[in-house]
Structure formats: structure tokens, C-alpha cells
Design an enzyme around this catalytic site. Structure first.
Site, short mmCIF file in Angstrom:
data_model
loop_
_atom_site.label_atom_id
_atom_site.label_comp_id
_atom_site.label_asym_id
_atom_site.label_seq_id
_atom_site.Cartn_x
_atom_site.Cartn_y
_atom_site.Cartn_z
CD GLU A 1 -3.03 -1.11 2.20
OE1 GLU A 1 -2.91 -0.29 3.12
OE2 GLU A 1 -3.98 -1.92 2.13
CD GLU B 1 -3.97 -5.86 3.16
OE1 GLU B 1 -4.88 -5.20 3.71
OE2 GLU B 1 -2.77 -5.57 3.23
#
Length: 513
Positions: A173, A292
Site C-alpha cells: 500500500e 487483501e
């Protein structure tokens, strides 16, 4: 009564079911590692401190690949802290989750645990506070046979044979302002490219995942993927996607339609990757690693560009309770539809990891010194992982619809399906998003000779419960699977009825006609 028509044809397939589609995620966050998978002194712990009761549930869940050690945690992690004699490992502050990390569980322990669990390791490297050399060194430590400083250190630390880790994440991320070492797309594209080149100089057989957008609501979504892949296309195999869903302000209709957003996310990233392929005249395709995904309740803490904010205590603690969401029937149905979305897109989504495995927004819960149990979301994952084999079928669905605030009109019945020719089985995975009405499903299966019904199970609101009913330590079996009655087969026609708010699996005996 809701009605839906479903048509499947043996010749209309999307490709084989990816083995790695049923992955999970272990992060050094909350109680996922400590008192989750690892708890020396627990009555069920083995000689390495691994909780065997949790291991049994992991095997039942059917997870195939586990991403480790993060997540936000990895962007401040020194992997060297988690190897060598435990008494010599340093205690560190983890800024990602405001916790004390003892490093009593590290790379060697995770590789040993993964082998006992029968899962593949998916390792993430720190491209936040660290960089190319640390990533390169970790591959050498993990995968080189011996005769060098890093590989010999692994051997000294107790593993003579290489770990042989095939799948690697290039950070986590990196577009997020919550991330340590956040980077622009240009900055990340460059470091990901150089890290990939260096890592592959050590082991050219590894597969690499570049960071995509943290969610489809990020201001740079789309342009981030384009810029990163413009730099790294020839050096990576996958680009990642992350998505979490929750019911907001009682809008159950939009929540139950969350898979519509996942469909959009996947198809948008595929389109962007293919546009970069065309512009760069590249030969290969970049596939997706949806590494995720889950239901995660963040009400009152989320903002459009900061989905991982968690209220922090002033005190630093070891493995505190963090986001231990308790899942009801509604959540299980949504998870079932998210699995349907991933499966329908299995031609390009080759890796997927439900976050996380134990305690932290997880299908499995455990208590320190106490029991472990299955959450409601355990069941759709376990059954899909067990029964989705062979080829992915392309369903054509004509369903009654309902209106949603976020996505407009959406099908009430959601479907995915697979054809396991080797074992002679067609599997249907179905969800009824309607809260009040049962759904009659009429399916036409062309190209097979259908036999008996092998499996017909449903998860729905239990008698005396409601859509929020959850499995708890006190009542771990409140919600589960029960037989789905009245499934009939007549030639190529299959008829079944889904209860209101339900997820079901039907497995049929089938041979090619």
C-alpha cells in the site's frame, strides 16, 4: 418470491481455477500471530509453540497461500530482527499498529508453521523505510543454497535447506498516507523496478507482485497502476488490489452488493494493465493479486483516502486486541459473494488473500489459553476452497433485481460455478441477497449428463436468530451450514430454492455429454 434463471455451458469457461485464489494473510498485528497461530504454553501448543487447534481449523479452511508479515507492519519491519536465537532478538516499537513487537516469531518460525499447515509462503519486503539492498539480501537469505554470508547465516540459524519462497510482494500500500515511507507512483514505480531486478539477480525463478492502489476510492486509482506498470511491467508478474467492505448506516442493500464494487475494481485494473501492455508493446499479461479483501467494520474511523486508521492507546502493548470483528449471517453472505467475484475473474485474478487468518478480521477466532472456533465467514471460504475445482464456468444469470443506494439495480441472486471434469462434478455457489423473500433458481446446464446431487448445503439465519447472529466463544456453532432441501434434477434442468439472506453450494454429479 424472487426468481432467477441460470444458464451454464460446458464449452463456456474462463480457464482453470487458480490454486492460489484461496489464500489468507498473517500480519504482525493484534493477536493474529501471538495467541493466534503461536502461543507457547497453550494446552494445544506443539513443541514449536504452534497452536494445533488453530492449525486444524486452518487446514479445514483450505487456505493455500499465506501472505506474511504484512500489511502496514512490513513497511517498518527489519526482517533480520526475526531470525537467530530468540534471546538475542531485539524488541521494537511497531508504529503501524502502535504495539510492542518482541520478534519471538519471525521468518524461520513462519516457514516452519507454513510447512506444518501445508500452505505456500507469500513473503512481503519492506520498501517503505528500507529498500533494494534489504530486499535483495532477504531473497539471498531465504532462497540461496549456501556459500554466501546471508545464506550461510540461514544455515547457522537452523535451516540448512533454502526456504524456496516463490511469491514476493514489493512492499505494501505504498500509495497510502498512513503507510511508513509513502511514495508517489513515480517514486514507487522506480524502487519497485530496481528491487525486482536485484531480487531476480539472486533468484530468477521468483514471482513478484507490485503494489496497486490501496482501494478503488483512492484519488490516484487508475493513474497509480498506469504509472507503476509503465516503469515495472517487464519486471513483475502481478499488480495488487485491496478492498474492505462494511454496512454503513444501515444500508444493507449496498453492503450485500459489495461484490459489484469488487467486479468494478478487478475489471478496471485489468483494463489499465492491458492498456499499458498495448502502449509498451509487451508480450506478457500482468495478472492481479487481490491480496487483501474482507468485511471490516471501520465506522467512525474511515475517510476516503485513509481506510486503515485505528484509534490508538497511549500505552504501547504487546499484541493488543485490534479489529477483532464478530461476523454475523449478513457478513457471511457478503463474503460468499466476494468469493464468487474472485472466482468469476479467475482468468486474471491468480492470487487472492482474505485478510486476516486468525483473530484480526478473521474466519478463525482464538482465546489466549482457551478455545479456537469458526466465525460465520469461515463456511463460504472453506466450502468454496474445497469444491471449486477444475474449470471456471461463465454463468449467464437473469435475476430479479433490487435497488441500492451505491450501485443502482443489482441482481438478488449472485452465482459462480466450476466444472471438475476429472472427478465428474459441477459446483454451483449461490447467494440470495434478499432479506425477506426466498429465491427460486432454475438452472440449465448444457453439455453434461447430470446425475445425483452430491452436496447441497446452505448458510442462512438460524431458527430463533437474525441476520446479526454470530458464532461466539460461548456459542461457537450458532451459525453454520445445514442441508439445502428440494434440489431437483431433471435432464439438463436443475431447480432449487434459496432461503432469504443465504449462501449455498450445490455439487452435482456430471459427465460430459
Amino acid at each position: 418470491m424472487t426468481r432467477a434463471r441460470l444458464t451454464l455451458d460446458r464449452d463456456f469457461t474462463a480457464g482453470p481455477v487458480p490454486h492460489r485464489l484461496f489464500g489468507s494473510f498473517v500480519e504482525h498485528m493484534g493477536r493474529c500471530v501471538y495467541t493466534g497461530i503461536y502461543e507457547p504454553g497453550h494446552p494445544a501448543a506443539d513443541e514449536q509453540g504452534f497452536r494445533t487447534d488453530v492449525l486444524e481449523l486452518v487446514r479445514e479452511l483450505g487456505a493455500t497461500v499465506i501472505r506474511y508479515p504484512g500489511g502496514n507492519f512490513v513497511s517498518g519491519y527489519r526482517w533480520e530482527d526475526g531470525v537467530g536465537p530468540r534471546e538475542e532478538r531485539p524488541v521494537r516499537l511497531d508504529g503501524a499498529w502502535h504495539t510492542v513487537e518482541t520478534n519471538q516469531f519471525g521468518l524461520h518460525e513462519f516457514v516452519d508453521w507454513a510447512r506444518v499447515a501445508g500452505v505456500e509462503v507469500m513473503e512481503a519486503v519492506n520498501l517503505g523505510t528500507r529498500g533494494v539492498e534489504e530486499a535483495r539480501a532477504l531473497v539471498e537469505y531465504a532462497n540461496h543454497p549456501g556459500g554466501t554470508a546471508w545464506s550461510d547465516l540461514r544455515r547457522k540459524n537452523g535451516h540448512a535447506e533454502p526456504f524456496d519462497i516463490r511469491l514476493w510482494c514489493l512492499g505494501n500500500e505504498m500509495d497510502g498516507p498512513w503507510q511508513m515511507g509513502q511514495k508517489t507512483a513515480e517514486e514507487y514505480g522506480r524502487i519497485a523496478t530496481e528491487a525486482a531486478k536485484a531480487m531476480r539477480l539472486v533468484d530468477p525463478t521468483i514471482e513478484l507482485v507490485a503494489c496497486g492502489s490501496s482501494n478503488s476510492g483512492m484519488p490516484t486509482f487508475g493513474s497509480w497502476e498506469q504509472t507503476v506498470l509503465r516503469h515495472a511491467y517487464e519486471h513483475v508478474d502481478y499488480i495488487s488490489a485491496h478492498a474492505y467492505y462494511q454496512e454503513v448506516e444501515g444500508d444493507h442493500g449496498s453492503f450485500l452488493a459489495s461484490a459489484v464494487d469488487m467486479d468494478y475494481f478487478i475489471e478496471s485494473v485489468v483494463s489499465t494493465a492491458d492498456a499499458v501492455r498495448a502502449a509498451g508493446k509487451h508480450k506478457k499479461h500482468i495478472d492481479l493479486s487481490f491480496d487483501e479483501w474482507n468485511v471490516w467494520y471501520q465506522t467512525g474511523k474511515e475517510t476516503p483516502d485513509q481506510p486503515h486508521v485505528i484509534e490508538r492507546e497511549a500505552v504501547w502493548r504487546e499484541h493488543p486486541r485490534i479489529i477483532e470483528d464478530e461476523y454475523g449471517v449478513t457478513d457471511a453472505v457478503v463474503v460468499g459473494t466476494l468469493l464468487n467475484s474472485l472466482l468469476r475473474h479467475g482468468d486474471r485474478v491468480k492470487v487472492a488473500n482474505q485478510a486476516q487468518l486468525v483473530n484480526v478480521i478473521a474466519p478463525i477466532r482464538s482465546e489466549e489459553g482457551g478455545p479456537a472456533w469458526r466465525q460465520t465467514i469461515f463456511w463460504p471460504f472453506a466450502r468454496t476452497a474445497a469444491l471449486a475445482k477444475g474449470e471456471i464456468l461463465r454463468p449467464v444469470v437473469a435475476s430479479d433485481r433490487y435497488g441500492t443506494a451505491r450501485f443502482g439495480d443489482v441482481d438478488l441472486v449472485d452465482v459462480s460455478a466450476t466444472w471438475d471434469e476429472e472427478n465428474g462434478r459441477v459446483a454451483l455457489f449461490l447467494a440470495n441477497r434478499g432479506l425477506d423473500e426466498a429465491a427460486d433458481v432454475a438452472a440449465t446446464l448444457r453439455g453434461w449428463r447430470l446425475g445425483r446431487v452430491l452436496t447441497a448445503e446452505v448458510l442462512d439465519v438460524p431458527e430463533g436468530g437474525d441476520r446479526y447472529t454470530a458464532n461466539t466463544q460461548e456459542n461457537p456453532d450458532a451459525v453454520g451450514l445445514r442441508p439445502l432441501g428440494d434440489v431437483t434434477v431433471d435432464g439438463e434442468q436443475v431447480a432449487l430454492r434459496l432461503p432469504p439472506l443465504s449462501w449455498a453450494v450445490v455439487q452435482l454429479e456430471a459427465t460430459a455429454a
